[in-house]
Every structure is written in structure tokens, then in C-alpha cells.
Design an enzyme around this catalytic site. Sequence first.
Site, PDB file in Angstrom:
ATOM      1  N   ASP A   1     -15.310  -8.969  -8.167  1.00 42.51           N
ATOM      2  CA  ASP A   1     -15.458  -8.185  -6.928  1.00 42.51           C
ATOM      3  C   ASP A   1     -16.105  -9.053  -5.847  1.00 42.51           C
ATOM      4  OD1 ASP A   1     -14.513  -5.899  -8.189  1.00 42.51           O
ATOM      5  OD2 ASP A   1     -16.476  -4.956  -8.373  1.00 42.51           O
TER       6      ASP A   1
ATOM      7  N   ARG B   1      -7.307  -9.342  -4.736  1.00 43.30           N
ATOM      8  CA  ARG B   1      -7.325  -7.912  -4.398  1.00 43.30           C
ATOM      9  C   ARG B   1      -7.747  -7.831  -2.935  1.00 43.30           C
ATOM     10  NH1 ARG B   1     -12.196  -5.189  -6.712  1.00 43.30           N
ATOM     11  NH2 ARG B   1     -11.054  -4.771  -8.623  1.00 43.30           N
TER      12      ARG B   1
HETATM   13  C1  LIG Z   1      -9.870  -0.630  -6.257  1.00 44.10           C
HETATM   14  C2  LIG Z   1     -10.859  -0.933  -5.184  1.00 44.10           C
HETATM   15  C3  LIG Z   1     -11.724  -2.003  -5.341  1.00 44.10           C
HETATM   16  C4  LIG Z   1     -12.617  -2.324  -4.328  1.00 44.10           C
HETATM   17  N1  LIG Z   1     -13.381  -3.461  -4.428  1.00 44.10           N
HETATM   18  C5  LIG Z   1     -14.182  -3.822  -3.419  1.00 44.10           C
HETATM   19  C6  LIG Z   1     -14.894  -5.057  -3.431  1.00 44.10           C
HETATM   20  O1  LIG Z   1     -14.819  -5.852  -4.380  1.00 44.10           O
HETATM   21  N2  LIG Z   1     -15.676  -5.359  -2.350  1.00 44.10           N
HETATM   22  C7  LIG Z   1     -15.782  -4.519  -1.267  1.00 44.10           C
HETATM   23  O2  LIG Z   1     -16.483  -4.863  -0.310  1.00 44.10           O
HETATM   24  N3  LIG Z   1     -15.124  -3.345  -1.246  1.00 44.10           N
HETATM   25  C8  LIG Z   1     -14.347  -2.971  -2.276  1.00 44.10           C
HETATM   26  N4  LIG Z   1     -13.655  -1.786  -2.214  1.00 44.10           N
HETATM   27  C9  LIG Z   1     -13.991  -0.783  -1.161  1.00 44.10           C
HETATM   28  C10 LIG Z   1     -13.195  -1.001   0.100  1.00 44.10           C
HETATM   29  O3  LIG Z   1     -13.611  -2.191   0.722  1.00 44.10           O
HETATM   30  C11 LIG Z   1     -13.389   0.174   1.074  1.00 44.10           C
HETATM   31  O4  LIG Z   1     -14.734   0.302   1.386  1.00 44.10           O
HETATM   32  C12 LIG Z   1     -12.893   1.523   0.546  1.00 44.10           C
HETATM   33  O5  LIG Z   1     -11.747   1.380  -0.244  1.00 44.10           O
HETATM   34  C13 LIG Z   1     -12.559   2.449   1.719  1.00 44.10           C
HETATM   35  O6  LIG Z   1     -11.543   1.891   2.511  1.00 44.10           O
HETATM   36  P1  LIG Z   1     -10.003   2.415   2.559  1.00 44.10           P
HETATM   37  O7  LIG Z   1      -9.124   1.218   2.483  1.00 44.10           O
HETATM   38  O8  LIG Z   1      -9.776   3.379   1.471  1.00 44.10           O
HETATM   39  O9  LIG Z   1      -9.800   2.994   3.997  1.00 44.10           O
HETATM   40  P2  LIG Z   1     -10.680   3.959   4.966  1.00 44.10           P
HETATM   41  O10 LIG Z   1     -10.205   3.639   6.333  1.00 44.10           O
HETATM   42  O11 LIG Z   1     -12.144   3.856   4.660  1.00 44.10           O
HETATM   43  O12 LIG Z   1     -10.180   5.374   4.518  1.00 44.10           O
HETATM   44  C14 LIG Z   1      -8.863   5.868   4.655  1.00 44.10           C
HETATM   45  C15 LIG Z   1      -8.776   7.265   4.097  1.00 44.10           C
HETATM   46  O13 LIG Z   1      -8.927   7.223   2.673  1.00 44.10           O
HETATM   47  C16 LIG Z   1      -9.740   8.293   2.198  1.00 44.10           C
HETATM   48  N5  LIG Z   1     -10.985   7.721   1.607  1.00 44.10           N
HETATM   49  C17 LIG Z   1     -11.436   6.460   1.738  1.00 44.10           C
HETATM   50  N6  LIG Z   1     -12.535   6.248   1.016  1.00 44.10           N
HETATM   51  C18 LIG Z   1     -12.821   7.411   0.416  1.00 44.10           C
HETATM   52  C19 LIG Z   1     -13.831   7.812  -0.463  1.00 44.10           C
HETATM   53  N7  LIG Z   1     -14.789   6.979  -0.873  1.00 44.10           N
HETATM   54  N8  LIG Z   1     -13.807   9.093  -0.900  1.00 44.10           N
HETATM   55  C20 LIG Z   1     -12.848   9.941  -0.499  1.00 44.10           C
HETATM   56  N9  LIG Z   1     -11.840   9.600   0.329  1.00 44.10           N
HETATM   57  C21 LIG Z   1     -11.824   8.360   0.788  1.00 44.10           C
HETATM   58  C22 LIG Z   1     -10.032   9.156   3.394  1.00 44.10           C
HETATM   59  O14 LIG Z   1      -9.032  10.120   3.449  1.00 44.10           O
HETATM   60  C23 LIG Z   1      -9.889   8.192   4.543  1.00 44.10           C
HETATM   61  O15 LIG Z   1      -9.546   8.834   5.736  1.00 44.10           O
HETATM   62  C24 LIG Z   1     -12.710  -1.482  -3.181  1.00 44.10           C
HETATM   63  C25 LIG Z   1     -11.851  -0.408  -3.041  1.00 44.10           C
HETATM   64  C26 LIG Z   1     -10.932  -0.126  -4.002  1.00 44.10           C
HETATM   65  C27 LIG Z   1      -9.986   1.005  -3.796  1.00 44.10           C
END
Ligand SMILES: Cc1cc2nc3c(=O)[nH]c(=O)nc-3n(C[C@H](O)[C@H](O)[C@H](O)COP(=O)(O)OP(=O)(O)OC[C@H]3O[C@@H](n4cnc5c(N)ncnc54)[C@H](O)[C@@H]3O)c2cc1C
Length: 250
Positions: free
Chosen positions: A77, A127
Site C-alpha cells: 500500500d 494499483r
Molecule cells: C482497494 C483500495 C485500496 C486502496 N489503497 C490505498 C492506498 O494504498 N493508499 C491510499 O492513499 N489510498 C488507498 N485507497 C483509498 C483511496 O485513495 C481513496 O481514498 C478512496 O478509495 C476514495 O476514493 P474514490 O476513488 O472511491 O472516489 P471518491 O471521489 O472519494 O468517491 C466517489 C464515490 O464513491 C463512494 N465512496 C467513496 N469512498 C467511500 C467510502 N469510504 N464509503 C462509502 N462510499 C464511498 C461515494 O459514493 C463517492 O461519491 C484505496 C482504495 C481502494 C478502493
Amino acid sequence: MASLDYLGENASTTSDAQRARDEYLEIFETIAQEKLHANVSCKLTQLGLDINTDFCAGLVLSIVERAAAFDNFLRVDMEGSAHTQRTIDLVKRVRERNPAVGTVIQAYLYRSEKDIADLLTYGCRVRLCKGAYKESEDVAYPKKADVDANYVRLMQMLLSSGFYHAIATHDPRMIGATIRHAAANQISKDDFEFQMLYGVRTDLQRRLVKDGYRVRIYIPFGNDWFPYFMRRLAERPANLGFMIRNLFRS
Ligand SMILES: Cc1cc2nc3c(=O)[nH]c(=O)nc-3n(C[C@H](O)[C@H](O)[C@H](O)COP(=O)(O)OP(=O)(O)OC[C@H]3O[C@@H](n4cnc5c(N)ncnc54)[C@H](O)[C@@H]3O)c2cc1C
């Protein structure tokens, strides 16, 4: 498919880091025994990155070797920007010994396009996510629209690279852009995967699987849940209600 994350970060002693390493070694054994479609995600500060880089690299290499022995894969990560360069360097170093490891790139950082170009020169699996840490304007796009535009650019770079990468997002616009880019460039549904967090947008997860896409769910487990939960809360305060409702449902 799943990616199992044994919750933990910022280990302050070598014995804590070694305990986390032991846990990861066991997880790979269990995945193989139970024949699960799962790999593993870990954080380098949980494995001693802030204590000693060589020590941390040794632990990571032993986990990657265990993963490779089972034909599996370790995802490192990405944490806050103070750790970005050290994470990339360490992954590169371990990967030279064993390629069963990849990392994560965050679209909110200005540097990410260069990092992806570099990681692709040696075929490292990436990723792509938007980024979950609080960062200053000096290093990260402050506006969501710029983060999203960069996400789409980086997704296109990854998908067109010919290596197998992961598009991690719950954002339907990012997912739509990915599907369109793959279709327009004859990139098969088997040549990449979507990733989402356990419990978030399960409707979307199911729909993608039904449409033939590969989907992997990130499943954190263990007692050290507080920092993970706080990041989820920061990006979406409604998650507090989500957690409380589920606490009382079980
Ligand atoms: C498999 C995976 C691994 C990850 N690994 C890392 C990592 O190693 N380092 C790192 O910095 N970040 C990591 N992240 C987190 C990522 O960076 C984002 O903070 C997180 O995924 C929210 O961004 P989004 O792309 O979903 O879009 P956003 O613009 O935040 O959200 C889009 C839409 O998705 C839905 N949504 C988003 N998040 C949530 C939530 N938590 N609960 C409910 N609904 C939600 C809502 O409907 C929102 O309107 C990871 C995320 C995933 C999915």
C-alpha cells in the site's frame, strides 16, 4: 477476489514489525490451504520502514518469497507523501530479487505520472487510487476535479502499458472512463481488475462482476483499526453512521 490487509501501521519496535511479518507469512499459508482467490496488502511502516530500511526490506522480501512459493502476490500500500519515495525504492529493490510484489500510486500527487512511467520501465504492477492522506498543496492537487482528471490520465497510461494493473475506486465516473478506454483500445476485461473496499458500493461491485469484469475487494482485519477508520471517516463522514448501524446489526 480479495486482498487481505492485516491492519497496522507505524510499528515502533522491531518485534512488532516481526510479528506483523509472521502474520503475513501465515496468511499466505491459509490462503493456499483454503484455496481462496486472495492476495495480500501490507503497509511498510507496519513492517518497520521508519525503524530501519534494510530491516524492513528483509521482512518484505521474506513475505514476497512466501507469496511467490504459493504463486501469489504482495501489494505494498502507499502511505503519506513522506513515505512515497522510500516505498517505491524499497519495492523496486525487493522486486529485483523477486517480482511477486507491486505497489500503489495516488492520483492526487503531482509526481505520480513520473512514478508510473518509472515503475512501467520494469513492469511493476500498480494499483491506482485517488489517495487517502491529508497532503499539502505543495505535493498534491487540492481540487477534486484535478485529482479526477489526473486519475483518468494515469489509468490510461496503466491500461495501455500491457502489464496487469488494478483500478481502485468507487467513483462511477472513473469506472466508466476505464471501461470506455479498455473498449476503445481492445484491452480485454481479463487484462486489468477493479478494486474496492469491503462494504463500500457492493451494488457496483456485483454489477461489474455480472458484466464480466474482474473485481477484488480489499478486506482489512485485525485489532489496529483506528487509523484506517479515521481515513475512511475523513473522506466520507457518513461512514460513521454506516459503522454504528452495522455494529448494532450483528
Ligand atoms: C482497494 C483500495 C485500496 C486502496 N489503497 C490505498 C492506498 O494504498 N493508499 C491510499 O492513499 N489510498 C488507498 N485507497 C483509498 C483511496 O485513495 C481513496 O481514498 C478512496 O478509495 C476514495 O476514493 P474514490 O476513488 O472511491 O472516489 P471518491 O471521489 O472519494 O468517491 C466517489 C464515490 O464513491 C463512494 N465512496 C467513496 N469512498 C467511500 C467510502 N469510504 N464509503 C462509502 N462510499 C464511498 C461515494 O459514493 C463517492 O461519491 C484505496 C482504495 C481502494 C478502493
